[in-house]
Design a protein around this motif. Structure first.
Motif, PDB file in Angstrom:
ATOM      1  N   LEU A  36      -1.108   0.767   2.282  1.00 47.86           N
ATOM      2  CA  LEU A  36      -1.321   1.699   1.473  1.00 47.86           C
ATOM      3  C   LEU A  36      -0.141   1.907   0.416  1.00 47.86           C
ATOM      4  O   LEU A  36      -0.136   2.180  -0.816  1.00 47.86           O
ATOM      5  N   GLY A  37       1.090   1.772   0.714  1.00 49.41           N
ATOM      6  CA  GLY A  37       2.293   1.720   0.168  1.00 49.41           C
ATOM      7  C   GLY A  37       2.233   0.601  -1.128  1.00 49.41           C
ATOM      8  O   GLY A  37       2.317   0.962  -2.144  1.00 49.41           O
ATOM      9  N   ALA A  38       1.728  -0.567  -0.633  1.00 51.58           N
ATOM     10  CA  ALA A  38       1.651  -1.746  -1.614  1.00 51.58           C
ATOM     11  C   ALA A  38       0.745  -1.424  -2.725  1.00 51.58           C
ATOM     12  O   ALA A  38       0.902  -1.551  -3.818  1.00 51.58           O
ATOM     13  N   GLY A  39      -0.421  -0.808  -2.145  1.00 45.70           N
ATOM     14  CA  GLY A  39      -1.366  -0.536  -3.222  1.00 45.70           C
ATOM     15  C   GLY A  39      -0.957   0.536  -4.083  1.00 45.70           C
ATOM     16  O   GLY A  39      -1.329   0.420  -5.469  1.00 45.70           O
ATOM     17  N   ALA A  40      -0.401   1.585  -3.708  1.00 44.92           N
ATOM     18  CA  ALA A  40       0.124   2.800  -4.416  1.00 44.92           C
ATOM     19  C   ALA A  40       1.145   2.312  -5.602  1.00 44.92           C
ATOM     20  O   ALA A  40       0.938   2.706  -6.787  1.00 44.92           O
ATOM     21  N   VAL A  41       2.046   1.513  -5.096  1.00 45.77           N
ATOM     22  CA  VAL A  41       2.990   0.752  -6.243  1.00 45.77           C
ATOM     23  C   VAL A  41       2.168   0.095  -7.333  1.00 45.77           C
ATOM     24  O   VAL A  41       2.450   0.180  -8.591  1.00 45.77           O
ATOM     25  N   PHE A  54      -5.441  -4.303  -1.489  1.00 47.74           N
ATOM     26  CA  PHE A  54      -4.716  -3.815  -0.308  1.00 47.74           C
ATOM     27  C   PHE A  54      -5.476  -2.640   0.247  1.00 47.74           C
ATOM     28  O   PHE A  54      -5.385  -2.302   1.484  1.00 47.74           O
ATOM     29  N   PHE A  55      -6.050  -1.672  -0.551  1.00 47.15           N
ATOM     30  CA  PHE A  55      -6.889  -0.607  -0.159  1.00 47.15           C
ATOM     31  C   PHE A  55      -8.195  -1.113   0.625  1.00 47.15           C
ATOM     32  O   PHE A  55      -8.662  -0.376   1.447  1.00 47.15           O
ATOM     33  N   ASP A  56      -8.457  -2.319   0.411  1.00 48.77           N
ATOM     34  CA  ASP A  56      -9.702  -2.798   1.035  1.00 48.77           C
ATOM     35  C   ASP A  56      -9.486  -3.577   2.213  1.00 48.77           C
ATOM     36  O   ASP A  56     -10.645  -4.039   2.756  1.00 48.77           O
ATOM     37  N   SER A  57      -8.089  -3.664   2.653  1.00 55.30           N
ATOM     38  CA  SER A  57      -7.887  -4.382   3.701  1.00 55.30           C
ATOM     39  C   SER A  57      -8.605  -3.914   4.954  1.00 55.30           C
ATOM     40  O   SER A  57      -8.871  -2.532   4.951  1.00 55.30           O
TER      41      SER A  57
END
Length: 202
Positions: A36-41, A54-57
């Motif tokens: 979630l953090g990686a996707g947010a950045v 990342f969100f679809d992981s």
């Protein structure tokens, strides 16, 4: 967590984005918060396609709370990368999980706590998306809760929330309310609310 906070500082985002972009999403596939953090950045950086990886992981999609949080992040990123119509869909998706899954809550994401630790930011996200699709009256009505919000609600100290209200009120001709909201946004920004770690995407 502290190390992540240091990396999410705004003046380090370019290096962080480069590191995340070169990282296979599968590397974080078992870690909900990191995904979630990686996707947010990446969303803040404007790279919604990479964020979606990342969100679809699997770890995010298999957890209703994580799915709701990803949707909330997407809903709020109309400032950067999410189309308003899609943002409205994302708000609905997040609220659906929170309303139908017993005990569901958003997953706090380091660096993005302002809108992943409560539901009020979803109202702001919906209002912004409505405003950006021309539904200004409905957006203004939704944002009327802000001046009365409890001080322990993270949205009360969100520069993004208050600046959204200032914009919507100005567009609807409510100059007094727009001025009050703008002053609040500027006061929070001057106190570090705009560039502080917890408000990289305020």
């Amino acid at each position: 967590t502290q190390r992540w906070h240091e990396f999410v500082e705004p003046d380090r985002l370019d290096g962080l984005v480069a590191a995340i972009a070169s990282m296979p999403p599968d590397l974080l596939a078992q870690d909900v918060r990191s995904s979630l953090g990686a996707g947010a950045v990446l969303l803040v950086w404007g790279d919604s396609a990479s964020a979606a990886d990342f969100f679809d992981s699997g770890c995010v999609q298999s957890d209703p709370c994580a799915r709701a949080t990803a949707a909330a992040l997407l809903a709020h990123s109309t400032w950067w990368s999410t189309a308003p119509e899609q943002a409205l869909d994302m708000v609905e998706a997040a609220e659906d999980v929170l309303d139908t899954v017993p005990g569901a809550a958003l997953v706090p994401v380091v660096g993005f706590e302002t809108f992943t630790t409560g539901r009020s930011m979803l109202i702001v996200s919906r209002a912004r998306a409505l405003a950006m699709t021309g539904q200004l009256a409905d957006a203004a009505q939704l944002l009327n809760f802000l001046p009365r919000v409890r001080r322990d609600d993270p949205v009360s100290e969100s520069v993004s929330a208050w600046s959204t209200k200032a914009l919507v009120d100005a567009l609807t001709g409510d100059v007094i309310s727009a001025t009050d909201a703008l002053e609040m946004a500027m006061a929070l920004a001057q106190g570090g609310g705009w560039n502080s770690t917890v408000s990289v995407a305020p």
